[in-house]
Design an enzyme around this catalytic site. Structure first.
Site, PDB file in Angstrom:
ATOM      1  N   ASP A 149      13.602  44.003  27.089  1.00  0.00           N
ATOM      2  CA  ASP A 149      13.271  44.108  28.224  1.00  0.00           C
ATOM      3  C   ASP A 149      14.545  44.240  28.918  1.00  0.00           C
ATOM      4  O   ASP A 149      14.647  43.045  29.232  1.00  0.00           O
ATOM      5  CB  ASP A 149      11.670  43.459  28.466  1.00  0.00           C
ATOM      6  CG  ASP A 149      11.502  43.630  30.418  1.00  0.00           C
ATOM      7  OD1 ASP A 149      11.467  45.833  29.649  1.00  0.00           O
ATOM      8  OD2 ASP A 149      11.582  43.679  30.944  1.00  0.00           O
ATOM      9  N   THR A 173      14.190  50.165  32.919  1.00  0.00           N
ATOM     10  CA  THR A 173      15.542  49.008  32.973  1.00  0.00           C
ATOM     11  C   THR A 173      16.938  49.482  32.272  1.00  0.00           C
ATOM     12  O   THR A 173      17.762  49.202  33.227  1.00  0.00           O
ATOM     13  CB  THR A 173      14.972  47.828  33.582  1.00  0.00           C
ATOM     14  OG1 THR A 173      14.619  47.342  31.782  1.00  0.00           O
ATOM     15  CG2 THR A 173      14.130  47.659  34.306  1.00  0.00           C
ATOM     16  N   THR A 174      16.340  49.441  31.127  1.00  0.00           N
ATOM     17  CA  THR A 174      17.353  49.561  30.359  1.00  0.00           C
ATOM     18  C   THR A 174      19.006  51.234  30.632  1.00  0.00           C
ATOM     19  O   THR A 174      19.635  50.974  30.895  1.00  0.00           O
ATOM     20  CB  THR A 174      17.676  49.575  28.945  1.00  0.00           C
ATOM     21  OG1 THR A 174      16.449  48.043  28.798  1.00  0.00           O
ATOM     22  CG2 THR A 174      18.826  48.801  28.195  1.00  0.00           C
ATOM     23  N   ASP A 199       5.571  47.248  31.737  1.00  0.00           N
ATOM     24  CA  ASP A 199       5.876  48.043  31.985  1.00  0.00           C
ATOM     25  C   ASP A 199       5.076  50.000  31.482  1.00  0.00           C
ATOM     26  O   ASP A 199       4.859  50.249  32.348  1.00  0.00           O
ATOM     27  CB  ASP A 199       7.332  48.680  30.586  1.00  0.00           C
ATOM     28  CG  ASP A 199       8.710  48.231  30.833  1.00  0.00           C
ATOM     29  OD1 ASP A 199       8.397  47.194  31.810  1.00  0.00           O
ATOM     30  OD2 ASP A 199       9.164  48.233  29.837  1.00  0.00           O
TER      31      ASP A 199
HETATM   32  P1  ADP Z   1      14.041  51.472  29.416  1.00  0.00           P
HETATM   33  O1  ADP Z   1      14.026  49.767  29.783  1.00  0.00           O
HETATM   34  O2  ADP Z   1      14.904  52.087  29.779  1.00  0.00           O
HETATM   35  O3  ADP Z   1      12.808  51.874  29.553  1.00  0.00           O
HETATM   36  P2  ADP Z   1      13.671  51.402  26.732  1.00  0.00           P
HETATM   37  O4  ADP Z   1      14.140  50.783  25.253  1.00  0.00           O
HETATM   38  O5  ADP Z   1      12.261  51.606  27.170  1.00  0.00           O
HETATM   39  O6  ADP Z   1      14.740  51.105  27.485  1.00  0.00           O
HETATM   40  O7  ADP Z   1      14.094  52.705  25.999  1.00  0.00           O
HETATM   41  C1  ADP Z   1      13.922  54.013  26.687  1.00  0.00           C
HETATM   42  C2  ADP Z   1      14.453  55.390  26.104  1.00  0.00           C
HETATM   43  O8  ADP Z   1      13.605  55.562  24.827  1.00  0.00           O
HETATM   44  C3  ADP Z   1      14.162  56.723  27.264  1.00  0.00           C
HETATM   45  O9  ADP Z   1      15.418  57.637  27.237  1.00  0.00           O
HETATM   46  C4  ADP Z   1      12.963  57.449  25.729  1.00  0.00           C
HETATM   47  O10 ADP Z   1      13.036  58.173  26.117  1.00  0.00           O
HETATM   48  C5  ADP Z   1      13.357  56.676  24.397  1.00  0.00           C
HETATM   49  N1  ADP Z   1      12.130  57.032  23.536  1.00  0.00           N
HETATM   50  C6  ADP Z   1      11.273  55.990  23.247  1.00  0.00           C
HETATM   51  N2  ADP Z   1       9.945  56.692  23.152  1.00  0.00           N
HETATM   52  C7  ADP Z   1      11.226  57.538  21.503  1.00  0.00           C
HETATM   53  C8  ADP Z   1      10.672  57.801  20.369  1.00  0.00           C
HETATM   54  N3  ADP Z   1       9.732  57.993  19.875  1.00  0.00           N
HETATM   55  N4  ADP Z   1      11.641  59.128  20.210  1.00  0.00           N
HETATM   56  C9  ADP Z   1      13.203  58.981  20.830  1.00  0.00           C
HETATM   57  N5  ADP Z   1      13.365  58.305  21.804  1.00  0.00           N
HETATM   58  C10 ADP Z   1      12.470  57.529  22.724  1.00  0.00           C
HETATM   59 MG    MG Z   2      11.330  51.081  28.188  1.00  0.00          MG
END
Ligand code: ADP
Ligand code: MG
Length: 554
Positions: A61, A94-95, A386
């Protein structure tokens, strides 16, 4: 006076100006973004953070990583604030927000080197950000609040890549049910969803209880374990005799007097319990203490009571049962009591807790999260937070976007088109903004072990052909329709990320003078372990304190 230098700053203070100040801040900001970059997306890695006390957090996270990192550099801290705002406003993304900020700073560095003025850059970035909002709103998909399927997908997408992923079907429906249960006319306050962590069992066995669970036991062994159809009193007053405020001295001259004194106290406590009995309370939750003697009387009356209940739980209990929190027993009335079909003490995962269930309208619910170890449950909880956030936001806004970098690709294309209409030097800034947004598809691809250039090119060509919902499937590396795949996120996750990223980048760029009262570099590089890519096995976890010094590494 002529040649004497005028000393304005104290000897200890440090001043960095102009290009040096800019590049120092940019470097610090980029370093923070770099630190969380590898965690982005479903295939992102986790970080292990060890604090000075030796306690360990393993997480994916963004905001948690940054908070645990104990960052000192002021510009780096502005990036941490971006993550914090994102967390507060939306709960997810957040990332993404931090990585975009890093991208914006990276691009700005190049333009500053080409002698584009920071103010021009800031202006162009701002224009690009407001255009971005427009583009994203245009491609957003409307969702109705009772579209169960999409809500479940939203909840599940927020959990991908986190510890909760293995049980995301079970958990996402719990999340949707929980958010729906607490929604009322005033909106949705996810504080009314309590997450109770239980170590033992598997994540799959997590469940939702419509009501409140408090981590307390009955205050006296002779009280009933369970009460059905209970009238519940919720107090924030102690069932004790108040100590006198002033140090009064009571001189007792004979034993009878002492007895009389004690009897009087006892009578007062009994009177309190009698009052509760008179209004018909079967269960009493007290935020403060309950005197031994009062406990005895309560038990005698067959009332189940718990003391020192957390303030947040008192609020939830009141909300769930419909009780009024009573601060003064003297004016308690029958109408102040709430109702629960069942109040019972039960053992969950080796710890007794009191369950308050079967409430009429559960406007307050509890999610029991199970997991094998403490670290697992903690990380599942963060994923759930989240997930609760995105479901709330979706219910509030009714607009979603496909995931997997589909919106970012669309955005970069749209912004490059728009740049032509901007003209002047700002045009370069708008183009730079578009390039900065590409950091998201590139990072998603990199973290999934794919070639970022190939993925980017493929994505662009699909979007050029008008396939707005096409994104990168991080699991297979294929370019697919994300909406059809069920990978969706709230619109606000993206608009908020871009807004805060732009604000922070612009703020950092506009600084041309850093005047520090103390030594800025002092606390930074504490040892040679200031490399951001924490080496496996971490050549000295003690070096975590040195994380604050990442600026110094670059
Ligand atoms: P954040 O803290 O920004 O939410 P995450 O590690 O949760 O970071 O990653 C979010 C990113 O991963 C988003 O751009 C989302 O669209 C992408 N994402 C989530 N699930 C999938 C998936 N199954 N395939 C491709 N991208 C995905
Ligand atoms: Mg996320």
């Amino acid at each position: 006076m002529g040649n004497q230098p005028l000393i304005v700053l104290s000897e200890d203070s440090q001043r960095t100006s102009g290009r040096d100040a800019q590049s120092m801040n940019i470097t610090a900001g980029k370093a923070v973004a770099e630190a969380v970059r590898t965690t982005l997306g479903p295939k992102g890695m986790d970080k292990m953070l060890v604090d000075s006390m030796g306690s360990v957090v393993v997480t994916n996270d963004g905001v948690t990583i940054l908070k645990e990192m104990d960052i000192e550099h002021p510009a780096a801290n502005m990036i941490v604030e971006v993550a914090q705002t994102q967390e507060d406003e939306v709960g997810d993304g957040t990332t993404t927000a931090v990585v975009i900020t890093g991208g914006l700073l990276q691009q700005a560095e190049d333009l500053l080197e080409q002698d584009i003025h920071a103010t021009t850059l800031a202006q162009g970035y701002r224009q690009a950000a407001s255009k971005s909002k427009e583009i994203l709103e245009n491609i957003a998909i409307d969702v109705s609040e009772d579209d169960e399927e999409i809500l479940n997908q939203i909840a599940a997408t927020a959990m991908t890549g986190k510890g909760a992923e293995s049980a995301k079907d079970t958990l996402s429906s719990l999340v949707v049910d929980a958010v729906r249960a607490v929604a009322d006319d005033d909106g949705i306050d996810t504080d009314n969803i309590k997450v109770e962590k239980v170590i033992g069992g598997s994540i799959d066995e997590s469940e939702l209880v419509e009501g409140v669970i408090i981590s307390k036991t009955r205050v006296h062994d002779n009280m009933p374990y369970a009460v059905e159809d209970a009238n519940v009193a919720v107090l924030d007053q102690a069932l004790e005799i108040k100590e006198t405020e002033i140090d009064a001295e009571v001189n007792v001259t004979d034993p009878a007097q002492l007895q009389q004194f004690l009897d009087q106290e006892e009578a007062q406590l009994k009177e309190m319990v009698d009052k509760l009995k008179a209004v018909g309370a079967d269960v009493v939750f007290c935020q403060k203490g309950i005197d031994d003697m009062a406990q005895h009387y309560l038990a005698k009356e067959g009332i189940l009571a718990a003391r020192r209940v957390k303030k947040s739980d008192i609020k939830r209990l009141a909300r769930a049962t419909g009780a009024r929190v009573v601060s003064n027993l003297d004016d308690i009335e029958e109408a102040d009591l709430g109702f629960a079909g069942s109040v019972a003490e039960r053992d969950v995962g080796g710890k007794d807790r009191i369950f308050v269930e079967d409430v009429k309208e559960a406007k307050s619910v509890t999610m029991i999260l199970r997991g094998g170890t403490e670290h697992v449950v903690d990380e599942v909880e963060r994923a759930i937070e989240d997930s609760l956030g995105v479901v709330r936001v979706t219910l509030e806004d009714g607009k979603v976007l496909p995931g997997g970098a589909a919106p970012e690709t669309e955005l970069a294309l749209g912004l490059r088109d728009y740049a032509d209409s901007v003209g002047g030097r700002e045009q370069l800034a708008v183009e730079a903004f578009a390039d900065a947004i590409d950091v998201i598809p590139r990072t998603l691809a990199e973290n999934a072990g794919l070639d970022p250039i190939d993925s980017l090119v493929n994505l662009r060509s699909k979007h050029d052909a008008g396939e707005q919902t096409t994104g990168l499937d991080a699991y297979t590396g294929d370019i697919i329709d994300m909406e059809a795949e069920g990978v969706v996120e709230p619109l606000r996750v993206k608009t908020q990320a871009i807004e805060s990223a732009t604000e922070a980048a612009v703020m950092i760029l506009r600084i041309d003078d850093v005047i520090a009262a103390g030594d800025l570099s002092g606390g930074q590089v504490t040892d040679d372990d200031d490399d951001m890519d924490m080496p496996p096995g971490g050549g000295g976890m003690g070096g975590m304190g040195g994380m604050g010094g990442m600026g110094g590494a670059m």
